[in-house]
Design a protein around this motif. Structure first.
Motif, PDB file in Angstrom:
ATOM      1  N   LYS A 149       0.784  -1.178   0.112  1.00 20.50           N
ATOM      2  CA  LYS A 149       0.035   0.000   0.006  1.00 20.50           C
ATOM      3  C   LYS A 149       0.835   1.067   0.055  1.00 20.50           C
ATOM      4  O   LYS A 149       1.952   1.339   0.874  1.00 20.50           O
ATOM      5  CB  LYS A 149      -0.940   0.141   1.364  1.00 20.50           C
ATOM      6  N   GLU A 151       0.855   5.023   1.042  1.00 17.13           N
ATOM      7  CA  GLU A 151       0.080   5.739   2.066  1.00 17.13           C
ATOM      8  C   GLU A 151       0.443   7.309   1.842  1.00 17.13           C
ATOM      9  O   GLU A 151       1.660   7.578   1.950  1.00 17.13           O
ATOM     10  CB  GLU A 151       0.400   5.277   3.527  1.00 17.13           C
ATOM     11  N   LYS A 154      -0.810  10.189   5.487  1.00 18.75           N
ATOM     12  CA  LYS A 154      -1.643   9.182   6.525  1.00 18.75           C
ATOM     13  C   LYS A 154      -3.032   9.182   6.389  1.00 18.75           C
ATOM     14  O   LYS A 154      -3.756   8.788   7.501  1.00 18.75           O
ATOM     15  CB  LYS A 154      -1.256  10.017   8.080  1.00 18.75           C
ATOM     16  N   LYS A 157      -4.844   5.636   1.376  1.00 18.01           N
ATOM     17  CA  LYS A 157      -4.146   4.371   1.215  1.00 18.01           C
ATOM     18  C   LYS A 157      -4.430   3.658   0.052  1.00 18.01           C
ATOM     19  O   LYS A 157      -5.944   3.361  -0.215  1.00 18.01           O
ATOM     20  CB  LYS A 157      -4.457   3.376   2.277  1.00 18.01           C
ATOM     21  N   LYS A 158      -3.612   3.631  -0.988  1.00 18.41           N
ATOM     22  CA  LYS A 158      -4.030   2.629  -2.204  1.00 18.41           C
ATOM     23  C   LYS A 158      -2.881   1.403  -2.458  1.00 18.41           C
ATOM     24  O   LYS A 158      -1.860   1.433  -2.116  1.00 18.41           O
ATOM     25  CB  LYS A 158      -3.705   3.619  -3.529  1.00 18.41           C
ATOM     26  N   ASN A 159      -3.732   0.418  -2.600  1.00 16.57           N
ATOM     27  CA  ASN A 159      -3.060  -0.811  -2.980  1.00 16.57           C
ATOM     28  C   ASN A 159      -2.292  -0.807  -4.310  1.00 16.57           C
ATOM     29  O   ASN A 159      -2.768  -0.396  -5.507  1.00 16.57           O
ATOM     30  CB  ASN A 159      -4.071  -2.020  -2.962  1.00 16.57           C
TER      31      ASN A 159
END
Length: 183
Positions: A149, A151, A154, A157-159
């Motif tokens: 992921k 980030e 904070k 969040k992206k896969n």
């Protein structure tokens, strides 16, 4: 009548400020907030503990020692899970190594030492290994996928994942790895 000119000026300044803010936010969204997958590569590879093949039964055994590089071009850090790198001889797996989970900081490259044990005893069926050994060059390929992921601030969040596919040749005369090409 004097107040009309000041109001028009004030509205013009407010409109210019709003347009400027839209331009800044758009530029920020198109650069900083754009999330890409990491680039995964091998650094220089060294062959160690090379065992010379037997004349009647062709085989090859060696350790490939390398730095596994994860290049993160994002403005947020990339946390990745445990993974595996696999070495192939003509499509058959002959060695694997674990890539431990880790984190590549924003806009930086993380390098991890990896040793891959190669042994052609795992080959099945008929192969060209004897011919390749006689030629002095054994072609190998490698593959790895790193999932994790990215980030940003904070909050977001992206896969993302990074894939590596490399080709190389083992030069049996001097036990070197040459023609390393990664995509």
């Amino acid at each position: 009548m004097k107040g009309d000119g000041k109001n028009k000026k004030c509205l013009a300044y407010v409109a210019i400020f709003i347009v400027f803010q839209i331009i800044v936010i758009t530029a920020f969204a198109l650069t900083v907030m754009k999330v890409k997958g990491p680039k995964v590569r091998f650094g220089a590879i060294v062959a160690e503990n090379f065992s010379s093949p037997a004349a009647n039964s062709p085989s090859l055994s060696l350790n490939l020692v390398t730095k596994f590089a994860v290049k993160n071009t994002n403005f947020g850090h990339f946390k990745y899970q445990n993974s595996t790198v696999t070495i192939y001889y003509r499509g058959q797996a002959i060695g694997t190594a674990d890539i431990p989970q880790g984190k590549a900081k924003a806009r930086s490259t993380r390098r991890t030492d990896v040793t891959i044990n190669i042994n052609t005893d795992k080959l099945s069926g008929s192969t060209n290994l004897g011919n390749d050994i006689n030629s002095g060059f054994v072609p190998l390929t490698s593959e790895a996928t790193l999932k994790g992921k990215v980030e940003l601030m904070k909050i977001i969040k992206k896969n993302k994942s990074g894939k590596m596919s490399c080709s190389m040749s083992v030069n049996l005369k001097n036990s070197n790895i040459q023609d390393l090409k990664c995509k």
